[in-house]
Design a protein around this motif. Structure first.
Motif, PDB file in Angstrom:
ATOM      1  N   ARG A 268       0.656  11.651  12.925  1.00  0.00           N
ATOM      2  CA  ARG A 268      -0.449  12.281  12.193  1.00  0.00           C
ATOM      3  C   ARG A 268      -1.777  11.936  12.869  1.00  0.00           C
ATOM      4  NH1 ARG A 268       0.600   8.261   7.260  1.00  0.00           N
ATOM      5  NH2 ARG A 268      -0.672   6.535   7.993  1.00  0.00           N
TER       6      ARG A 268
ATOM      7  N   GLY B 252       1.375  -2.259   5.021  1.00  0.00           N
ATOM      8  CA  GLY B 252       1.273  -0.803   5.091  1.00  0.00           C
ATOM      9  C   GLY B 252       1.398  -0.296   6.507  1.00  0.00           C
ATOM     10  N   ARG B 253       0.622   0.755   6.819  1.00  0.00           N
ATOM     11  CA  ARG B 253       0.659   1.368   8.151  1.00  0.00           C
ATOM     12  C   ARG B 253      -0.675   1.222   8.871  1.00  0.00           C
ATOM     13  NH1 ARG B 253       4.700   2.015   5.560  1.00  0.00           N
ATOM     14  NH2 ARG B 253       6.402   3.474   5.909  1.00  0.00           N
ATOM     15  N   ASP B 254      -1.755   1.081   8.095  1.00  0.00           N
ATOM     16  CA  ASP B 254      -3.102   1.116   8.694  1.00  0.00           C
ATOM     17  C   ASP B 254      -3.990  -0.007   8.163  1.00  0.00           C
ATOM     18  OD1 ASP B 254      -3.300   1.978   6.065  1.00  0.00           O
ATOM     19  OD2 ASP B 254      -4.875   3.433   6.486  1.00  0.00           O
TER      20      ASP B 254
ATOM     21  N   ARG C  19      -6.651   9.469   1.848  1.00  0.00           N
ATOM     22  CA  ARG C  19      -6.787   8.204   2.578  1.00  0.00           C
ATOM     23  C   ARG C  19      -8.123   7.529   2.270  1.00  0.00           C
ATOM     24  NH1 ARG C  19      -2.230   7.569   5.314  1.00  0.00           N
ATOM     25  NH2 ARG C  19      -2.892   5.438   5.725  1.00  0.00           N
TER      26      ARG C  19
ATOM     27  N   VAL D 185       6.128  12.126   0.095  1.00  0.00           N
ATOM     28  CA  VAL D 185       4.971  11.231   0.311  1.00  0.00           C
ATOM     29  C   VAL D 185       4.320  11.421   1.682  1.00  0.00           C
ATOM     30  CG1 VAL D 185       6.408   9.241   1.054  1.00  0.00           C
ATOM     31  CG2 VAL D 185       4.157   8.843   0.048  1.00  0.00           C
TER      32      VAL D 185
ATOM     33  N   TYR E  47       0.563   5.105  -2.213  1.00  0.00           N
ATOM     34  CA  TYR E  47       0.747   6.505  -1.789  1.00  0.00           C
ATOM     35  C   TYR E  47       1.900   7.130  -2.574  1.00  0.00           C
ATOM     36  CZ  TYR E  47      -2.558   5.778   1.977  1.00  0.00           C
ATOM     37  OH  TYR E  47      -3.710   5.520   2.685  1.00  0.00           O
ATOM     38  N   ARG E  48       2.925   6.340  -2.825  1.00  0.00           N
ATOM     39  CA  ARG E  48       4.066   6.850  -3.600  1.00  0.00           C
ATOM     40  C   ARG E  48       3.655   7.145  -5.042  1.00  0.00           C
ATOM     41  NH1 ARG E  48       9.494   5.600  -1.750  1.00  0.00           N
ATOM     42  NH2 ARG E  48       9.430   4.879   0.398  1.00  0.00           N
TER      43      ARG E  48
ATOM     44  N   ASP F 164       4.466   9.629  10.275  1.00  0.00           N
ATOM     45  CA  ASP F 164       3.449   8.571  10.192  1.00  0.00           C
ATOM     46  C   ASP F 164       2.846   8.281  11.572  1.00  0.00           C
ATOM     47  OD1 ASP F 164       3.955   8.301   7.476  1.00  0.00           O
ATOM     48  OD2 ASP F 164       5.282   6.578   7.713  1.00  0.00           O
TER      49      ASP F 164
ATOM     50  N   THR G 198       0.827  -1.220   0.000  1.00  0.00           N
ATOM     51  CA  THR G 198       0.000   0.000   0.000  1.00  0.00           C
ATOM     52  C   THR G 198       0.859   1.266   0.000  1.00  0.00           C
ATOM     53  OG1 THR G 198      -0.221  -0.010   2.412  1.00  0.00           O
ATOM     54  CG2 THR G 198      -1.976  -1.097   1.142  1.00  0.00           C
ATOM     55  N   GLY G 199       2.082   1.168   0.543  1.00  0.00           N
ATOM     56  CA  GLY G 199       2.981   2.331   0.497  1.00  0.00           C
ATOM     57  C   GLY G 199       3.250   2.742  -0.948  1.00  0.00           C
TER      58      GLY G 199
ATOM     59  N   ARG H 229      10.450   5.257  -6.115  1.00  0.00           N
ATOM     60  CA  ARG H 229      11.461   5.121  -5.040  1.00  0.00           C
ATOM     61  C   ARG H 229      12.447   6.294  -5.074  1.00  0.00           C
ATOM     62  NH1 ARG H 229       8.804   1.533  -2.044  1.00  0.00           N
ATOM     63  NH2 ARG H 229       7.610   0.359  -3.564  1.00  0.00           N
TER      64      ARG H 229
ATOM     65  N   SER I 141       0.252  11.533   2.175  1.00  0.00           N
ATOM     66  CA  SER I 141      -0.465  10.418   2.826  1.00  0.00           C
ATOM     67  C   SER I 141      -1.368  10.826   3.999  1.00  0.00           C
ATOM     68  CB  SER I 141       0.517   9.320   3.250  1.00  0.00           C
ATOM     69  OG  SER I 141       1.489   9.807   4.120  1.00  0.00           O
TER      70      SER I 141
END
Ligand code: DC
Length: 230
Positions: A189, A142-144, A122, A112, A52-53, A186, A48-49, A104, A116
């Motif tokens: 937020r 991902g993060r979430d 989101r 990014v 966003y990228r 991250d 998922t990152g 990258r 994000s």
């Protein structure tokens, strides 16, 4: 296999598909372990990152001001992005192109974390990430993912490693990214911050190889599948 986002095609029945959520900070091993699990289980991997990228890259390419949230909302509603499943991965293709090295770059890495946290971004990402399920069962990192994208999945991991170990891994990958700063953004937020889901299995792999961590995660998934009968 490419799907237009928001199309009515449903593909495989979603109820039969499983999701393994892997969250954690940068260089915690999410991608390596996620790809291993996906290949062993025959699931698709989703980074998922990278989504966003991809949006950040698109904005930079088009000269879109990422600090202008109204413009970002307009962009995310209209940009030419589609989901594609290829080589075991579900990812976004932009104008028909699967992005690789371009997302990258230092420019994308440096911007990014400003794209994000935007709520409209989101909302679009979570909806699109949930649509990935139409391709089949998923290992999504991902993060979430465990907290917001698929909070209903019983398969959740939260990977961590010490700051020092993660910095060494980043350098070994040849990255000069200031990941500490990005991790801090991250974590702090207000919208969907990086945090473990209550029922996530937490794995600190500071002293373990990616292989050992992956094997541990695979054993856990297989045992949980047996106990749930899925
Ligand atoms: O995993 P990565 O370094 O490629 O992620 C890029 C950025 O995207 C990172 O700053 C955090 C953000 N991100 C996010 O907010 N939510 C996700 N599910 C995945 C990534």
């Amino acid at each position: 296999m490419t799907e237009r986002i928001g199309s009515k095609r449903t593909g495989m029945p979603m109820k039969d598909n499983l999701v393994i959520a892997i969250d954690g900070p940068s260089a915690s091993g999410k991608g390596t372990c996620g790809r291993y699990l996906a290949s062993k289980l025959g699931f698709f991997h989703v980074d998922t990152g990278a989504m966003y990228r991809a949006l950040t890259w698109y904005c930079l390419e088009r000269g879109i001001d990422i600090c202008d949230h109204a413009r970002l909302l307009e962009t995310v509603r209209s940009w030419p992005a589609e989901l594609r499943a290829e080589d075991g991965e579900v990812s976004l293709v932009v104008s028909g192109v699967r992005l690789k090295g371009e997302i990258r770059s230092d420019a994308v890495a440096g911007s990014v974390a400003r794209v994000s946290p935007v709520a409209a971004v989101r909302v679009w990402m979570v909806r699109t990430q949930r649509e990935c399920l139409r391709f089949g069962s998923l290992v999504m990192d991902g993060r979430d993912v465990g907290t917001h994208v698929f909070p209903e999945t019983p398969f959740k991991f939260f990977l961590t490693a010490s700051d020092a170990v993660r910095a060494v891994r980043r350098r070994a990958e040849g990255s000069s990214e200031d990941t500490a700063k990005r991790d801090q953004l991250d974590l702090s937020r207000t919208v969907a911050p990086l945090e473990p889901a209550r029922d996530a299995v937490r794995v600190d792999n500071s002293h373990d190889s990616a292989q050992a961590t992956s094997e541990f995660m695979l054993a856990h998934v297989l045992s949980k599948r047996r106990s749930l009968g899925v």
